[in-house]
Design an enzyme around this catalytic site. Structure first.
Site, PDB file in Angstrom:
ATOM      1  N   ASN A 143       0.871  -1.166   0.000  1.00 17.52           N
ATOM      2  CA  ASN A 143       0.000   0.000   0.000  1.00 17.52           C
ATOM      3  C   ASN A 143       0.915   1.225   0.000  1.00 17.52           C
ATOM      4  O   ASN A 143       1.433   1.621   1.048  1.00 17.52           O
ATOM      5  CB  ASN A 143      -0.888  -0.056   1.245  1.00 17.52           C
ATOM      6  CG  ASN A 143      -1.863   1.101   1.317  1.00 17.52           C
ATOM      7  OD1 ASN A 143      -1.789   2.038   0.503  1.00 17.52           O
ATOM      8  ND2 ASN A 143      -2.760   1.052   2.279  1.00 17.52           N
ATOM      9  N   HIS A 159     -12.623   3.093  -0.197  1.00 16.68           N
ATOM     10  CA  HIS A 159     -12.659   2.043   0.846  1.00 16.68           C
ATOM     11  C   HIS A 159     -13.340   0.773   0.326  1.00 16.68           C
ATOM     12  O   HIS A 159     -13.881  -0.011   1.109  1.00 16.68           O
ATOM     13  CB  HIS A 159     -13.451   2.499   2.100  1.00 16.68           C
ATOM     14  CG  HIS A 159     -12.808   3.589   2.889  1.00 16.68           C
ATOM     15  ND1 HIS A 159     -13.550   4.587   3.485  1.00 16.68           N
ATOM     16  CD2 HIS A 159     -11.526   3.836   3.221  1.00 16.68           C
ATOM     17  CE1 HIS A 159     -12.735   5.409   4.131  1.00 16.68           C
ATOM     18  NE2 HIS A 159     -11.504   4.969   3.986  1.00 16.68           N
ATOM     19  N   ARG A 217      -2.468  -2.071  -3.563  1.00 16.89           N
ATOM     20  CA  ARG A 217      -3.678  -1.272  -3.398  1.00 16.89           C
ATOM     21  C   ARG A 217      -3.565  -0.090  -4.358  1.00 16.89           C
ATOM     22  O   ARG A 217      -2.571   0.649  -4.329  1.00 16.89           O
ATOM     23  CB  ARG A 217      -3.758  -0.753  -1.966  1.00 16.89           C
ATOM     24  CG  ARG A 217      -4.943   0.164  -1.792  1.00 16.89           C
ATOM     25  CD  ARG A 217      -4.901   0.883  -0.482  1.00 16.89           C
ATOM     26  NE  ARG A 217      -6.082   1.728  -0.345  1.00 16.89           N
ATOM     27  CZ  ARG A 217      -6.119   2.839   0.367  1.00 16.89           C
ATOM     28  NH1 ARG A 217      -5.058   3.233   1.030  1.00 16.89           N
ATOM     29  NH2 ARG A 217      -7.216   3.541   0.444  1.00 16.89           N
ATOM     30  N   ARG A 238     -11.637  15.660   7.507  1.00 13.99           N
ATOM     31  CA  ARG A 238     -12.381  16.100   6.319  1.00 13.99           C
ATOM     32  C   ARG A 238     -13.822  16.443   6.678  1.00 13.99           C
ATOM     33  O   ARG A 238     -14.430  15.772   7.516  1.00 13.99           O
ATOM     34  CB  ARG A 238     -12.400  14.994   5.251  1.00 13.99           C
ATOM     35  CG  ARG A 238     -11.051  14.683   4.689  1.00 13.99           C
ATOM     36  CD  ARG A 238     -11.124  13.532   3.689  1.00 13.99           C
ATOM     37  NE  ARG A 238      -9.944  12.706   3.832  1.00 13.99           N
ATOM     38  CZ  ARG A 238      -9.904  11.388   3.618  1.00 13.99           C
ATOM     39  NH1 ARG A 238     -10.977  10.745   3.208  1.00 13.99           N
ATOM     40  NH2 ARG A 238      -8.788  10.717   3.790  1.00 13.99           N
ATOM     41  N   GLU A 255      -8.270  -5.067   5.106  1.00 14.92           N
ATOM     42  CA  GLU A 255      -8.079  -4.735   3.689  1.00 14.92           C
ATOM     43  C   GLU A 255      -6.913  -5.509   3.085  1.00 14.92           C
ATOM     44  O   GLU A 255      -6.962  -5.918   1.924  1.00 14.92           O
ATOM     45  CB  GLU A 255      -7.880  -3.216   3.540  1.00 14.92           C
ATOM     46  CG  GLU A 255      -9.182  -2.473   3.791  1.00 14.92           C
ATOM     47  CD  GLU A 255      -9.010  -0.992   4.074  1.00 14.92           C
ATOM     48  OE1 GLU A 255      -8.635  -0.659   5.217  1.00 14.92           O
ATOM     49  OE2 GLU A 255      -9.242  -0.178   3.168  1.00 14.92           O
TER      50      GLU A 255
END
Ligand code: ADP
Length: 411
Positions: free
Chosen positions: A12, A193, A104, A254, A397
């Site tokens: 990743n 996601h 990823r 965010r 993940e």
């Protein structure tokens, strides 16, 4: 690939970091699905700085975490350092047991609906998507190129964050703006996601003893970044993130949903530049903007001490979550389960309790004792009478990327 090649390295690659895991996908002794045993995990941070840091844990040998600090100039140097760490435990990248490297990749646009073996054409397409994912895709590309240089003979697979959401119908994915402008600039809702939403919705069905095709699930991925998805019979039909990961829920830093006119206002009235607004909404908003902290543990601690700002930040966070639970209940028509996952979703019992409080009419309830249990296992936290199951399902993940990669190279 040789018959004994059962390991997958998952990479990743971020702009200044590389997270990695080496997993063995050998079927478990019962001959069932790939176990996904972790052999090593680690992280390289602050690539390009003087104080780069590599933390490596060789789980296969039961060894302690090893940390090294010192300048690591770029991604190539970072991956070489990772390869050296793996070699030191006999798990080197030159091992014939390595079956593939799974990457990823954040943005796969509309083209990539499934994991894909990377060739020149695939890399070109990932590059073509840089304008819609300027913060993420360039780092992913660098990671891929570096890994290819180290093991040119090995299959490299891209697993896209957006892929699970490509099943969204047009009426959910399109913004209500001029079609020609939207199409010219590929403006639509892509969602992110995706590997987590795919993994958690499937695991939730498993927890209910059902096939994914039989259940409708609302997945709430609440980490530092946060997103919700509505999954009908295993297919995503709506998700809260959009063109970028800025839309939707209140997140650590965010804003999530906001009137787009706020951005014109900030430019026209507050004299902010495009970059200022970008930084404000992506880095200085959400929980951190509201109360100065983005860690839910710290926010709960402040609330317990009577801190009003932390309380309001929490309430705004929960209010938004509730709106999405309600919206996705309407989108799905029938909801079988609501699943909480990621750092906040898996650990913050007060968030789960508050998000579901007052939703009994919608068939949702949380049992206080079950909700208080701490565990790394998927579990139900709703009382017996609850019409909709409420679950905590730890996401993974890396395992999902390894499984998808391994399945593809063995197909
Ligand atoms: P990401 O992958 O998006 O960086 P994670 O899924 O790891 O984020 O979630 C990180 C967040 O999880 C932290 O910022 C914190 O708010 C929250 N978190 C982690 N542990 C706990 C805990 N024990 N209680 C409450 N919140 C927690």
């Amino acid at each position: 690939m040789t018959a004994t090649a059962t390991r997958v390295l998952v990479l990743n690659s971020g702009s200044s970091s590389v997270k990695y895991q080496l997993l063995d996908m050998k079927p478990d002794s019962a001959g069932g699905s790939a176990a996904g045993t972790r052999l090593a995990v680690g992280l390289v941070e602050r690539i390009g700085e003087e104080t780069s840091r590599l933390a490596h844990t060789p789980l296969a040998t039961g060894g302690d975490k090893r940390e090294t600090e010192g300048p690591i100039a770029d991604h190539e140097a970072a991956l070489k350092a990772v390869a050296a760490e793996l070699s030191a435990d006999g798990l080197g990248l030159d091992s014939p047991q390595l079956a593939a490297i799974g990457h990823r990749v954040v943005h796969g646009g509309l083209k990539f609906t499934a994991p894909t073996v990377i060739d020149d054409a695939v890399l070109k397409e990932i590059e073509r998507l840089v304008p819609v994912a300027p913060l993420h895709n360039p780092a992913n590309i660098t990671g891929i190129r570096t890994a290819q240089a180290l093991r040119p003979d090995l299959p490299q697979v891209a697993v896209f964050d957006t892929a699970f959401h490509t099943t969204m119908p047009e009426h959910a994915a399109r913004y209500a703006i001029d079609v020609a402008t939207a199409d010219a600039h590929r403006i639509r809702r892509y969602g992110f996601h995706g590997t987590s939403h795919a993994y958690v919705s499937r695991k939730t069905a498993e927890l209910l003893g059902k096939d994914p095709s039989e259940v409708n699930v609302i997945v709430l991925h609440l980490g530092n970044g946060a997103s919700a998805s509505a999954v009908a019979g295993g297919r995503c039909v709506d998700t809260s993130m959009g063109l970028t990961p800025l839309e939707g829920l209140v997140m650590g830093t965010r804003s999530g949903d906001i009137d787009p006119a706020v951005t014109f206002h900030l430019k026209r009235v507050a004299g902010m530049s495009e970059d200022d607004v970008d930084v404000l909404l992506n880095k200085k908003s959400g929980l951190v903007g509201l109360c100065g902290d983005n860690d839910m543990r710290e926010i709960r601690r402040r609330i317990d001490e009577g801190d009003e700002r932390a309380r309001l930040a929490f309430d705004i966070y929960i209010h938004r979550l509730k709106k999405y639970i309600g919206a996705y209940t309407a989108v799905l028509g029938r909801v079988d389960a609501v699943a909480f996952t990621a750092g906040v979703g898996e650990n913050a019992a007060p968030v789960r309790a508050a998000a579901v409080a007052g939703l009994e009419e919608m068939g949702l309830a949380v049992d206080a004792d079950l909700n208080a249990v701490r565990s790394g296992e998927p579990r139900l936290i709703s009382p017996e009478y609850s019409r909709v199951a409420v679950a905590v399902v730890p996401t993974d993940e890396e395992l999902e990327i390894a499984q998808q990669t391994y399945a593809l190279v063995n197909a």
